[in-house]
Design a protein around this motif. Structure first.
Motif: not given
Length: 114
Positions: A66-94
């Protein structure tokens, strides 16, 4: 209600939020996964990002990078961020998320925040 958004490109998590072709949304209450149609979101526009969060009921966002500038927007909205997740399928991530095994990659977080 917990709802997770995962940016998707080429049938796996997109390397960057802005490079995705659509989103996979996972609702923890209903255990349903839905795939969005192509959403054109200007992630440089904070108001548009906030509206997207509200309209989709997002509580968590799972990303590879994620771009550094976007982190503040999401955290100000109290969104939990998971960053650096392996590039695998959505099913595996879920599945990892549901089992409590999904973790952010500290190396990628350091790269983004420095």
């Amino acid at each position: 209600m917990k709802k997770v958004a995962i940016p998707i490109a080429n049938k796996k998590i997109s390397e960057y939020l802005c490079g995705c072709s659509h989103f996979a949304f996972y609702d923890m209450d209903t255990k349903n996964t839905t795939i969005s149609k192509k959403e054109v979101i200007d992630f440089s526009n904070a108001d548009e990002v906030r509206l997207w969060i509200k309209n989709n009921g997002i509580t968590d966002l799972i990303l590879h990078r994620i771009k550094k500038e976007l982190i503040g927007i999401f955290t100000s909205e109290k969104i939990n961020l998971f960053v650096g997740v392996p590039m695998v399928s959505a099913g595996q991530i879920i599945e990892a998320y549901r089992c409590g095994k999904l973790e952010s990659d500290k190396k990628i977080i350091t790269e983004i925040t420095n």
